[in-house]
Design an enzyme around this catalytic site. Structure first.
Site, mmCIF file in Angstrom:
data_model
loop_
_atom_site.group_PDB
_atom_site.id
_atom_site.type_symbol
_atom_site.label_atom_id
_atom_site.label_comp_id
_atom_site.label_asym_id
_atom_site.label_seq_id
_atom_site.Cartn_x
_atom_site.Cartn_y
_atom_site.Cartn_z
ATOM 1 N N GLU A 49 -52.876 -71.224 -52.173
ATOM 2 C CA GLU A 49 -52.603 -69.948 -52.842
ATOM 3 C C GLU A 49 -51.710 -70.107 -54.066
ATOM 4 O O GLU A 49 -51.767 -69.287 -54.993
ATOM 5 C CB GLU A 49 -51.989 -68.943 -51.859
ATOM 6 C CG GLU A 49 -52.948 -68.484 -50.755
ATOM 7 C CD GLU A 49 -52.986 -69.417 -49.545
ATOM 8 O OE1 GLU A 49 -52.409 -70.528 -49.610
ATOM 9 O OE2 GLU A 49 -53.582 -69.036 -48.514
ATOM 10 N N PHE A 111 -48.109 -61.493 -35.782
ATOM 11 C CA PHE A 111 -48.696 -62.751 -36.226
ATOM 12 C C PHE A 111 -48.907 -62.720 -37.747
ATOM 13 O O PHE A 111 -49.497 -61.793 -38.274
ATOM 14 C CB PHE A 111 -50.035 -62.996 -35.505
ATOM 15 C CG PHE A 111 -50.729 -64.239 -35.981
ATOM 16 C CD1 PHE A 111 -50.141 -65.494 -35.810
ATOM 17 C CD2 PHE A 111 -51.958 -64.168 -36.611
ATOM 18 C CE1 PHE A 111 -50.767 -66.650 -36.259
ATOM 19 C CE2 PHE A 111 -52.593 -65.315 -37.060
ATOM 20 C CZ PHE A 111 -51.999 -66.557 -36.885
ATOM 21 N N GLN A 112 -48.402 -63.716 -38.425
ATOM 22 C CA GLN A 112 -48.494 -63.857 -39.893
ATOM 23 C C GLN A 112 -47.898 -62.664 -40.633
ATOM 24 O O GLN A 112 -48.410 -62.245 -41.672
ATOM 25 C CB GLN A 112 -49.943 -64.121 -40.326
ATOM 26 C CG GLN A 112 -50.448 -65.448 -39.769
ATOM 27 C CD GLN A 112 -51.691 -65.982 -40.432
ATOM 28 O OE1 GLN A 112 -52.571 -65.222 -40.786
ATOM 29 N NE2 GLN A 112 -51.770 -67.297 -40.581
ATOM 30 N N LYS A 161 -53.641 -54.065 -43.215
ATOM 31 C CA LYS A 161 -55.025 -54.231 -42.764
ATOM 32 C C LYS A 161 -55.670 -52.865 -42.485
ATOM 33 O O LYS A 161 -56.827 -52.626 -42.864
ATOM 34 C CB LYS A 161 -55.036 -55.110 -41.505
ATOM 35 C CG LYS A 161 -56.389 -55.691 -41.202
ATOM 36 C CD LYS A 161 -56.319 -56.768 -40.134
ATOM 37 C CE LYS A 161 -57.691 -57.357 -39.877
ATOM 38 N NZ LYS A 161 -57.669 -58.414 -38.867
ATOM 39 N N MET A 474 -39.203 -87.316 -66.609
ATOM 40 C CA MET A 474 -38.126 -86.541 -67.200
ATOM 41 C C MET A 474 -36.834 -86.696 -66.397
ATOM 42 O O MET A 474 -35.737 -86.764 -66.970
ATOM 43 C CB MET A 474 -38.535 -85.062 -67.289
ATOM 44 C CG MET A 474 -37.534 -84.182 -67.999
ATOM 45 S SD MET A 474 -37.120 -84.783 -69.634
ATOM 46 C CE MET A 474 -38.300 -83.886 -70.638
HETATM 47 C C1 LIG Z 1 -38.614 -79.679 -69.315
HETATM 48 C C2 LIG Z 1 -38.486 -78.475 -70.235
HETATM 49 C C3 LIG Z 1 -37.888 -78.618 -71.466
HETATM 50 C C4 LIG Z 1 -37.833 -77.550 -72.342
HETATM 51 N N1 LIG Z 1 -37.329 -77.757 -73.592
HETATM 52 C C5 LIG Z 1 -37.444 -76.772 -74.529
HETATM 53 C C6 LIG Z 1 -37.088 -76.992 -75.899
HETATM 54 O O1 LIG Z 1 -36.660 -78.088 -76.291
HETATM 55 N N2 LIG Z 1 -37.257 -75.979 -76.777
HETATM 56 C C7 LIG Z 1 -37.768 -74.758 -76.391
HETATM 57 O O2 LIG Z 1 -37.964 -73.873 -77.232
HETATM 58 N N3 LIG Z 1 -38.077 -74.512 -75.111
HETATM 59 C C8 LIG Z 1 -37.946 -75.495 -74.187
HETATM 60 N N4 LIG Z 1 -38.335 -75.241 -72.890
HETATM 61 C C9 LIG Z 1 -38.833 -73.888 -72.553
HETATM 62 C C10 LIG Z 1 -37.685 -72.917 -72.293
HETATM 63 O O3 LIG Z 1 -37.165 -73.166 -71.009
HETATM 64 C C11 LIG Z 1 -38.178 -71.455 -72.400
HETATM 65 O O4 LIG Z 1 -39.256 -71.244 -71.535
HETATM 66 C C12 LIG Z 1 -38.655 -71.084 -73.801
HETATM 67 O O5 LIG Z 1 -37.744 -71.513 -74.771
HETATM 68 C C13 LIG Z 1 -38.833 -69.587 -73.859
HETATM 69 O O6 LIG Z 1 -39.465 -69.234 -75.043
HETATM 70 P P1 LIG Z 1 -39.508 -67.711 -75.507
HETATM 71 O O7 LIG Z 1 -38.140 -67.146 -75.453
HETATM 72 O O8 LIG Z 1 -40.238 -67.707 -76.813
HETATM 73 O O9 LIG Z 1 -40.524 -67.053 -74.453
HETATM 74 P P2 LIG Z 1 -40.276 -66.113 -73.173
HETATM 75 O O10 LIG Z 1 -39.306 -66.702 -72.258
HETATM 76 O O11 LIG Z 1 -41.628 -65.812 -72.670
HETATM 77 O O12 LIG Z 1 -39.628 -64.810 -73.785
HETATM 78 C C14 LIG Z 1 -40.396 -63.958 -74.569
HETATM 79 C C15 LIG Z 1 -39.534 -62.798 -75.031
HETATM 80 O O13 LIG Z 1 -40.349 -61.938 -75.815
HETATM 81 C C16 LIG Z 1 -40.183 -60.600 -75.374
HETATM 82 N N5 LIG Z 1 -41.425 -59.875 -75.617
HETATM 83 C C17 LIG Z 1 -42.529 -59.837 -74.836
HETATM 84 N N6 LIG Z 1 -43.457 -59.035 -75.362
HETATM 85 C C18 LIG Z 1 -42.923 -58.553 -76.513
HETATM 86 C C19 LIG Z 1 -43.396 -57.654 -77.501
HETATM 87 N N7 LIG Z 1 -44.610 -57.081 -77.423
HETATM 88 N N8 LIG Z 1 -42.577 -57.361 -78.536
HETATM 89 C C20 LIG Z 1 -41.348 -57.910 -78.623
HETATM 90 N N9 LIG Z 1 -40.848 -58.764 -77.714
HETATM 91 C C21 LIG Z 1 -41.631 -59.089 -76.674
HETATM 92 C C22 LIG Z 1 -39.853 -60.698 -73.905
HETATM 93 O O14 LIG Z 1 -39.188 -59.553 -73.455
HETATM 94 C C23 LIG Z 1 -39.003 -61.963 -73.863
HETATM 95 O O15 LIG Z 1 -37.649 -61.695 -74.055
HETATM 96 C C24 LIG Z 1 -38.358 -76.291 -71.966
HETATM 97 C C25 LIG Z 1 -38.912 -76.131 -70.709
HETATM 98 C C26 LIG Z 1 -39.005 -77.206 -69.852
HETATM 99 C C27 LIG Z 1 -39.660 -77.020 -68.525
HETATM 100 C C1 LIG Z 2 -41.843 -78.043 -58.502
HETATM 101 C C2 LIG Z 2 -40.831 -78.839 -59.255
HETATM 102 N N1 LIG Z 2 -40.051 -79.733 -58.598
HETATM 103 C C3 LIG Z 2 -39.148 -80.473 -59.290
HETATM 104 C C4 LIG Z 2 -38.996 -80.328 -60.637
HETATM 105 C C5 LIG Z 2 -37.954 -81.147 -61.405
HETATM 106 N N2 LIG Z 2 -38.641 -82.012 -62.415
HETATM 107 C C6 LIG Z 2 -38.739 -81.677 -63.704
HETATM 108 S S1 LIG Z 2 -39.606 -82.792 -64.625
HETATM 109 C C7 LIG Z 2 -39.853 -83.760 -63.271
HETATM 110 C C8 LIG Z 2 -40.609 -85.045 -63.378
HETATM 111 C C9 LIG Z 2 -42.047 -84.869 -63.719
HETATM 112 O O1 LIG Z 2 -42.713 -86.094 -63.508
HETATM 113 P P1 LIG Z 2 -44.199 -86.276 -63.967
HETATM 114 O O2 LIG Z 2 -45.040 -85.175 -63.469
HETATM 115 O O3 LIG Z 2 -44.657 -87.646 -63.634
HETATM 116 O O4 LIG Z 2 -44.095 -86.084 -65.556
HETATM 117 P P2 LIG Z 2 -43.314 -87.033 -66.625
HETATM 118 O O5 LIG Z 2 -41.951 -86.464 -66.819
HETATM 119 O O6 LIG Z 2 -43.275 -88.416 -66.076
HETATM 120 O O7 LIG Z 2 -44.136 -86.914 -67.869
HETATM 121 C C10 LIG Z 2 -39.239 -83.205 -62.128
HETATM 122 C C11 LIG Z 2 -39.235 -83.815 -60.795
HETATM 123 C C12 LIG Z 2 -39.804 -79.347 -61.261
HETATM 124 N N3 LIG Z 2 -39.701 -79.100 -62.564
HETATM 125 N N4 LIG Z 2 -40.731 -78.657 -60.560
#
Ligand SMILES: Cc1cc2nc3c(=O)[nH]c(=O)nc-3n(C[C@H](O)[C@H](O)[C@H](O)COP(=O)(O)OP(=O)(O)OC[C@H]3O[C@@H](n4cnc5c(N)ncnc54)[C@H](O)[C@@H]3O)c2cc1C
Ligand SMILES: Cc1ncc(C[n+]2csc(CCOP(=O)(O)OP(=O)(O)O)c2C)c(N)n1
Ligand SMILES: [Mg+2]
Length: 570
Positions: A49, A111-112, A161, A474
């Protein structure tokens, strides 16, 4: 006409324009499954799911339409939790429908039985428990309205249900949602517009921070007009990539923790930030105390709760971005900011150090090579890249140049490993004519790889690129930088991915040399069916630049002796 709650459910979904749902059956949702025989909706059987929720999410992000996931009560519903939270953090409109035990059994540990509305209260935009057949139609209408209006997000509808089984009068007429307490249609005051225009006209060193809200609002053209007329450079968040063309001369690429060094420096030196549909995530700002210290801030945002949440702003413009910009643009003056743009261009020259594309082949295969080659091969075509979470996700953001919105689908806010494969299935179902590439780590792939069976069963042509570095890369990088290279619990023992794919009847091969990348990508694109490519890349490469968690945006770790270190050490 007299109809069962289950029949009404599917009819109402059809009224909402739903043509596909992603789901998995079980006892408490069985009446609904039985009534599918009266519906034209195509049900896609998932293998877990969580997969159904990511598929609905990928469907929504690829198309802008609401994605629908279905599950039974208890474990079926709780398996959806990660996918719901993923959609919540990235403002993705999905509706999750769960079966619930009979209304008379609620609270008896039947159940569930799980209190799934209780469980998902903090991770849904709204949720409902439906205990009567005659509540189904109104609830579905409201659920779609809430999910897709204002700031989009996930809505869960839990239907007992007996509500599915019992019957009531249903005239089939669409019901208009009536939610007097819910006001998604806000707009700024004329004074706020005036102040914003004044700040823009007086700014010497402005920068636009372009976020996901641009794509959600469909404001790409308006943002482009703003940038071009006022000559303001544009930095993008991860989720904003594609909102402004990467090849545009004013585009500065991605900001933040793994963003472009020149852009982070630009933000720190700017005198005005114009934040458009972005929420100043901590990955974007680094240490808030030292963030853009000399800049005034304008924040255009649909959700009032985001204003002043992380960053204090001078002028908030609360409303739909497209509508707000359409009000603003007629009053915006043409401006020339040649000096500021030339200054940033010079920084680009000095700091474009992470590009390892043009180096001689040292015998090493880097993830950057793979991703950049996929970009070269697919550029100019309608291609959607769906990434997982980790280093490969950041390299995708850096090395795949997105020109169009809804061409990068990635879990940003929750950072959910296991997202990519199911989300790609959803994206392909939503946009069957688009080419869909999954860019996934060897770790994350193993979290939801059971969905390979779903894609085969649905005969979907999806290309899967495993960036196989033998590590939870990472996390390994953090261990390398901040935990004395103590690689605890990050080396991976992987299955033979090629044989695994073959077990599902998916064409597959491993790629270990740089020269093999392009031929493998070409062959995959020509193949008439799904393909899995196992790219065995450099194991201990790191993503640069990196702003350490909690550090200032200007305190980036850069690639040491950049080019030499990565490619000439053969
Ligand atoms: C491993 C990892 C590393 C990351 N590193 C980076 C990085 O280096 N740089 C980076 O940028 N991000 C990075 N991120 C992503 C980061 O965590 C955020 O998800 C991202 O920066 C959010 O982008 P956002 O604010 O544009 O989008 P969202 O979080 O989706 O926010 C969108 C915003 O727009 C608003 N909005 C929605 N609809 C409308 C509308 N119609 N009009 C006006 N406003 C609206 C919402 O209310 C919200 O506040 C990383 C994520 C991971 C998993
Ligand atoms: C469900 C979940 N568990 C743990 C993490 C923490 N985490 C962030 S990046 C990462 C490693 C990802 O490894 P891989 O999929 O091999 O990608 P790589 O960084 O090697 O490109 C982990 C464990 C996460 N983001 N999501
Ligand atoms: Mg890995």
């Amino acid at each position: 006409m007299i109809k069962s709650g289950a029949q009404i459910l599917w009819e109402c979904l059809e009224q909402q324009g739903v043509t596909e749902v992603f789901g998995y059956p079980g006892g408490a949702i069985l009446p609904a499954y039985d009534a599918l025989k009266y519906s034209n909706i195509h049900h896609i059987l998932v293998r877990h799911e969580q997969g159904a929720t990511h598929m609905a999410d990928g469907y929504a992000r690829a198309s802008g339409r609401v994605g629908v996931a279905v599950a039974t009560s208890g474990p079926g519903a709780t398996n959806m939790v990660t996918g719901i939270a993923t959609a919540m953090l990235d403002s993705s409109p999905i509706v999750c429908i769960t079966g619930q035990v009979g209304s008379k059994l609620i609270g008896s540990d039947a159940f569930q039985e799980t209190d799934i509305t209780g469980v998902t209260l903090p991770i849904t935009k709204h949720n409902y428990l439906v205990t009567r057949c005659d509540e189904v139609a109104r609830t579905i209408s409201e659920a779609f309205y809430v999910a897709s209006s204002g700031r989009p997000g996930p809505v869960l509808v839990d239907i007992t249900k007996d509500a599915q089984q019992s019957t009531c009068e249903f005239d089939g007429k669409p019901i208009k949602p009536q939610l007097p307490g819910y006001r998604p249609d806000l707009s700024p005051t004329s004074e706020e517009y005036k102040q914003a225009l004044e700040l823009i006209h007086n700014a010497k060193r402005p920068v636009i921070l372009a976020g996901h809200g641009i794509i959600l609002s469909g404001a790409m053209q308006e943002v482009r007009t703003l940038a071009e007329r006022a000559n303001i450079p544009v930095g993008l968040t991860l989720l904003g990539l594609g909102a402004f063309p990467a090849s545009h001369p004013l585009s500065l690429g991605m900001m933040g923790m793994h963003g472009e060094a020149w852009l982070n420096t630009t933000i720190q030196e700017a005198d005005l930030l114009i934040a458009l549909g972005m929420r100043f995530d901590d990955r974007v700002t680094g240490n808030l105390k030292t963030y853009a210290p000399n800049a005034k801030k304008i924040h255009v945002e649909i959700d009032r709760a985001e204003i002043n949440k992380n960053v204090k702003v001078d002028v908030p413009l609360v409303g739909d971005l497209r509508a707000v910009l359409r009000e603003l643009l007629p009053h915006l003056k043409q401006q020339d900011r040649r000096e500021w743009i030339a200054y940033i261009d010079r920084m680009k020259g000095e700091t474009a150090v992470r590009d390892i594309q043009n180096l001689p082949d040292s015998g090493h295969l880097y993830a950057a090579h793979v991703i950049n080659d996929i970009w070269r091969e697919t550029r100019g075509t309608e291609t959607i890249v769906v990434t997982d979470v980790g280093q490969h996700q950041m390299w995708e953001a850096q090395y795949y140049k997105h020109e169009e919105p809804r061409t990068l689908i990635t879990s940003g806010g929750l950072g959910t490993m296991g997202f990519a494969l199911p989300a790609a299935i959803g994206a392909k179902v939503a946009r069957p004519n688009a080419e869909v590439w999954v860019v996934v780590g060897d770790g994350g792939f193993q979290m939801t790889m059971a969905e390979l069976a779903t894609l085969v069963q649905e005969k979907l042509k999806i290309h899967i690129a495993i960036i196989n570095n033998g590590y939870l890369g990472m996390v390994r990088q953090w261990q390398e930088f901040f935990y004395d290279r103590n690689y605890e619990a990050t080396p991976l023992l992987n299955p033979n991915f090629v044989k695994l794919a073959e077990a599902y009847g998916i064409c597959s091969c491993a790629v270990t040399q740089r020269t093999e990348v392009v031929p493998a990508v070409k062959a995959a694109r020509q193949h008439n069916g799904p393909v899995l490519l196992d790219f065995q890349v450099e194991q201990e490469d790191s993503v640069f630049p990196m702003v350490p968690a909690g550090a200032g945006l200007h305190e980036m770790i850069r690639r040491p002796s950049p080019i030499v270190e990565t490619a000439a050490d053969a």
